[in-house]
Scaffold this motif. Sequence first.
Motif, PDB file in Angstrom:
ATOM      1  N   TYR A  10      12.933  46.014  30.266  1.00  0.00           N
ATOM      2  CA  TYR A  10      12.997  44.783  29.473  1.00  0.00           C
ATOM      3  C   TYR A  10      14.427  44.403  29.101  1.00  0.00           C
ATOM      4  N   ASP A  11      15.415  45.223  29.443  1.00  0.00           N
ATOM      5  CA  ASP A  11      16.811  44.898  29.146  1.00  0.00           C
ATOM      6  C   ASP A  11      17.288  43.747  30.030  1.00  0.00           C
ATOM      7  N   TYR A  12      18.207  42.956  29.512  1.00  0.00           N
ATOM      8  CA  TYR A  12      18.836  41.896  30.297  1.00  0.00           C
ATOM      9  C   TYR A  12      20.253  41.681  29.785  1.00  0.00           C
ATOM     10  N   CYS A  13      21.084  41.053  30.617  1.00  0.00           N
ATOM     11  CA  CYS A  13      22.508  40.914  30.282  1.00  0.00           C
ATOM     12  C   CYS A  13      22.724  39.902  29.165  1.00  0.00           C
ATOM     13  N   GLY A  14      22.150  38.713  29.301  1.00  0.00           N
ATOM     14  CA  GLY A  14      22.261  37.711  28.249  1.00  0.00           C
ATOM     15  C   GLY A  14      23.653  37.150  28.062  1.00  0.00           C
ATOM     16  N   TYR A  15      24.482  37.196  29.113  1.00  0.00           N
ATOM     17  CA  TYR A  15      25.846  36.684  28.978  1.00  0.00           C
ATOM     18  C   TYR A  15      25.856  35.161  29.046  1.00  0.00           C
ATOM     19  N   GLU A  16      26.966  34.581  28.590  1.00  0.00           N
ATOM     20  CA  GLU A  16      27.177  33.140  28.695  1.00  0.00           C
ATOM     21  C   GLU A  16      28.122  32.897  29.867  1.00  0.00           C
ATOM     22  N   PRO A  17      27.708  32.083  30.833  1.00  0.00           N
ATOM     23  CA  PRO A  17      28.561  31.891  32.012  1.00  0.00           C
ATOM     24  C   PRO A  17      29.850  31.153  31.632  1.00  0.00           C
ATOM     25  N   ILE A  18      30.937  31.512  32.250  1.00  0.00           N
ATOM     26  CA  ILE A  18      31.126  32.518  33.290  1.00  0.00           C
ATOM     27  C   ILE A  18      31.707  33.759  32.617  1.00  0.00           C
ATOM     28  N   SER A  19      31.095  34.942  32.825  1.00  0.00           N
ATOM     29  CA  SER A  19      31.496  36.150  32.118  1.00  0.00           C
ATOM     30  C   SER A  19      31.654  37.316  33.083  1.00  0.00           C
ATOM     31  N   SER A  20      32.452  38.297  32.637  1.00  0.00           N
ATOM     32  CA  SER A  20      32.656  39.536  33.381  1.00  0.00           C
ATOM     33  C   SER A  20      32.427  40.715  32.448  1.00  0.00           C
ATOM     34  N   VAL A  21      32.262  41.894  33.033  1.00  0.00           N
ATOM     35  CA  VAL A  21      31.993  43.097  32.260  1.00  0.00           C
ATOM     36  C   VAL A  21      32.852  44.236  32.794  1.00  0.00           C
ATOM     37  N   GLN A  22      33.238  45.130  31.899  1.00  0.00           N
ATOM     38  CA  GLN A  22      33.980  46.321  32.303  1.00  0.00           C
ATOM     39  C   GLN A  22      33.015  47.343  32.904  1.00  0.00           C
ATOM     40  N   VAL A  23      33.333  47.808  34.097  1.00  0.00           N
ATOM     41  CA  VAL A  23      32.525  48.815  34.778  1.00  0.00           C
ATOM     42  C   VAL A  23      33.360  50.084  34.899  1.00  0.00           C
ATOM     43  N   THR A  24      32.800  51.198  34.434  1.00  0.00           N
ATOM     44  CA  THR A  24      33.481  52.490  34.482  1.00  0.00           C
ATOM     45  C   THR A  24      32.648  53.450  35.312  1.00  0.00           C
ATOM     46  N   THR A  25      33.284  54.083  36.277  1.00  0.00           N
ATOM     47  CA  THR A  25      32.586  55.084  37.076  1.00  0.00           C
ATOM     48  C   THR A  25      32.686  56.440  36.401  1.00  0.00           C
ATOM     49  N   GLY A  26      31.761  57.309  36.722  1.00  0.00           N
ATOM     50  CA  GLY A  26      31.894  58.701  36.318  1.00  0.00           C
ATOM     51  C   GLY A  26      32.764  59.430  37.333  1.00  0.00           C
ATOM     52  N   THR A  27      32.669  60.735  37.357  1.00  0.00           N
ATOM     53  CA  THR A  27      33.380  61.528  38.355  1.00  0.00           C
ATOM     54  C   THR A  27      32.577  61.495  39.648  1.00  0.00           C
ATOM     55  N   VAL A  28      33.097  60.781  40.636  1.00  0.00           N
ATOM     56  CA  VAL A  28      32.399  60.580  41.905  1.00  0.00           C
ATOM     57  C   VAL A  28      33.125  61.358  42.992  1.00  0.00           C
ATOM     58  N   ARG A  29      32.436  62.322  43.593  1.00  0.00           N
ATOM     59  CA  ARG A  29      32.989  63.126  44.683  1.00  0.00           C
ATOM     60  C   ARG A  29      34.366  63.678  44.317  1.00  0.00           C
ATOM     61  N   SER A  30      34.455  64.248  43.118  1.00  0.00           N
ATOM     62  CA  SER A  30      35.689  64.851  42.594  1.00  0.00           C
ATOM     63  C   SER A  30      36.778  63.826  42.316  1.00  0.00           C
ATOM     64  N   MET A  31      36.456  62.530  42.338  1.00  0.00           N
ATOM     65  CA  MET A  31      37.418  61.488  42.002  1.00  0.00           C
ATOM     66  C   MET A  31      37.266  61.127  40.528  1.00  0.00           C
ATOM     67  N   THR A  32      38.387  61.007  39.834  1.00  0.00           N
ATOM     68  CA  THR A  32      38.373  60.761  38.398  1.00  0.00           C
ATOM     69  C   THR A  32      37.808  59.374  38.082  1.00  0.00           C
ATOM     70  N   PRO A  33      37.291  59.173  36.857  1.00  0.00           N
ATOM     71  CA  PRO A  33      36.731  57.860  36.493  1.00  0.00           C
ATOM     72  C   PRO A  33      37.778  56.753  36.512  1.00  0.00           C
ATOM     73  N   VAL A  34      37.331  55.550  36.855  1.00  0.00           N
ATOM     74  CA  VAL A  34      38.181  54.359  36.906  1.00  0.00           C
ATOM     75  C   VAL A  34      37.411  53.210  36.272  1.00  0.00           C
ATOM     76  N   THR A  35      38.130  52.315  35.594  1.00  0.00           N
ATOM     77  CA  THR A  35      37.520  51.152  34.953  1.00  0.00           C
ATOM     78  C   THR A  35      38.085  49.871  35.553  1.00  0.00           C
ATOM     79  N   ARG A  36      37.200  48.936  35.886  1.00  0.00           N
ATOM     80  CA  ARG A  36      37.602  47.633  36.412  1.00  0.00           C
ATOM     81  C   ARG A  36      36.664  46.556  35.851  1.00  0.00           C
ATOM     82  N   TRP A  37      37.135  45.298  35.896  1.00  0.00           N
ATOM     83  CA  TRP A  37      36.317  44.156  35.496  1.00  0.00           C
ATOM     84  C   TRP A  37      35.594  43.606  36.714  1.00  0.00           C
ATOM     85  N   PHE A  38      34.291  43.332  36.564  1.00  0.00           N
ATOM     86  CA  PHE A  38      33.500  42.724  37.628  1.00  0.00           C
ATOM     87  C   PHE A  38      32.654  41.593  37.047  1.00  0.00           C
TER      88      PHE A  38
END
Length: 388
Positions: free
Chosen positions: A131-159
């Motif tokens: 039942y979750d939804y984003c509910g953003y107001e266009p045009i919007s972006s969000v910060q996406v942070t990865t965990g430790t992927v294949r021994s690669m450290t986390p990184v944050t980017r806007w998408f």
Amino acid sequence: MDPSSGNGGGTSSSGFSTFSDSKYHEARRRKRQQLQQPQRWSYTLQDIPGIIRKAFNDVNTGYAARVAAFFGVTTGVSFSLYKFFFVRLQNDRPLAKRSRFAPHVPVTLLDKERIKGTDMFLFRFALPNSYDYCGYEPISSVQVTTGTVRSMTPVTRWFTPTSHPQQRGIIEFAVKERDPGRMAARLRSLQRGEQVYLGRWMREFPYQNNTYGELGLICTTSGASIALQLMNVMDKDKQDNTQLKFLYCHHTAKDIPFRSTFEAYAKRNPGRISVKYDVMSLGRPAADDGLHLGENVFLGHIDPTIVRKTLPPPVVTNGETGEPVRPKILICGPQRMLLPLCGRVNMLGNYTYWQGPFYKYCGFLKDMGYLRNQVYKFGVSTHLTAYQ
């Protein structure tokens, strides 16, 4: 024997115990002690209050102990309020409406699809609850942070999400594969069931239905997600009479990313959404590919002639009131594309794009009569460490 003589057993007249009655008095003392002192229920926990009082009243360390206890209790109460009240209240709100102090939202990868013949990926993630939804107001972006992927450290980017703000349980991103690319490498390595984390949101351009009349949009492949989000919102809102004129820039006319999606939106919304392309090479176009040079596809770098044929003019007339209206022009692309068009842009505080001072507005859009407040620049960084 006469007790008054002071000889023999018993108790003397002076009241002092003798050897013969010492057990009697010892028993009485024990009985009095039992009546005066309550029975101990723990030989460790029962002494804690006394130990604490002693520590607080100590001449040397008492002040430090009281300060430490105050901060400890305050921290514990604050964490309890945050965990059991604040977080629960935030979980009932749409993702984009939550406080910036709310915890990051874990989303689980459902599938990833490479757009045929292109370097674009479409990632589809499941939100924590159906039942979750984003509910953003266009045009919007969000910060996406990865965990430790294949021994690669986390990184944050806007998408910029491409899914509709009211879509339940799902969020989608269109990501361009870059090599080298820190974020692209991590997303490319994600497997079904693995998670990334959504942070805070940024509203980039305040789009509202029936506000701008005509709207122009220029973007490259890196900015395709902005066009997809805007078209998705307009397509679902049939009461919106805004006319969108979209110019999509790609290096070749063959295998243009999301072309079928763009043209599907245009077909469902005739008179509201129009799509045209600017390419650097025609390649070997097929006879039935639907691309006609000079009509819906243009060759070479963007110039004033292409702008006049694809975007709204600097001034249009309102059909209802007859008053002149200046339409908005949105531009998303690398800095090397923005410079000849309208000047560069920088991100300010991760909240919005700083359009720059008035004397920095330049390019042939200015020469064509577009005012500075008509042009909104998103911008895509070309720095190696900022590659998506």
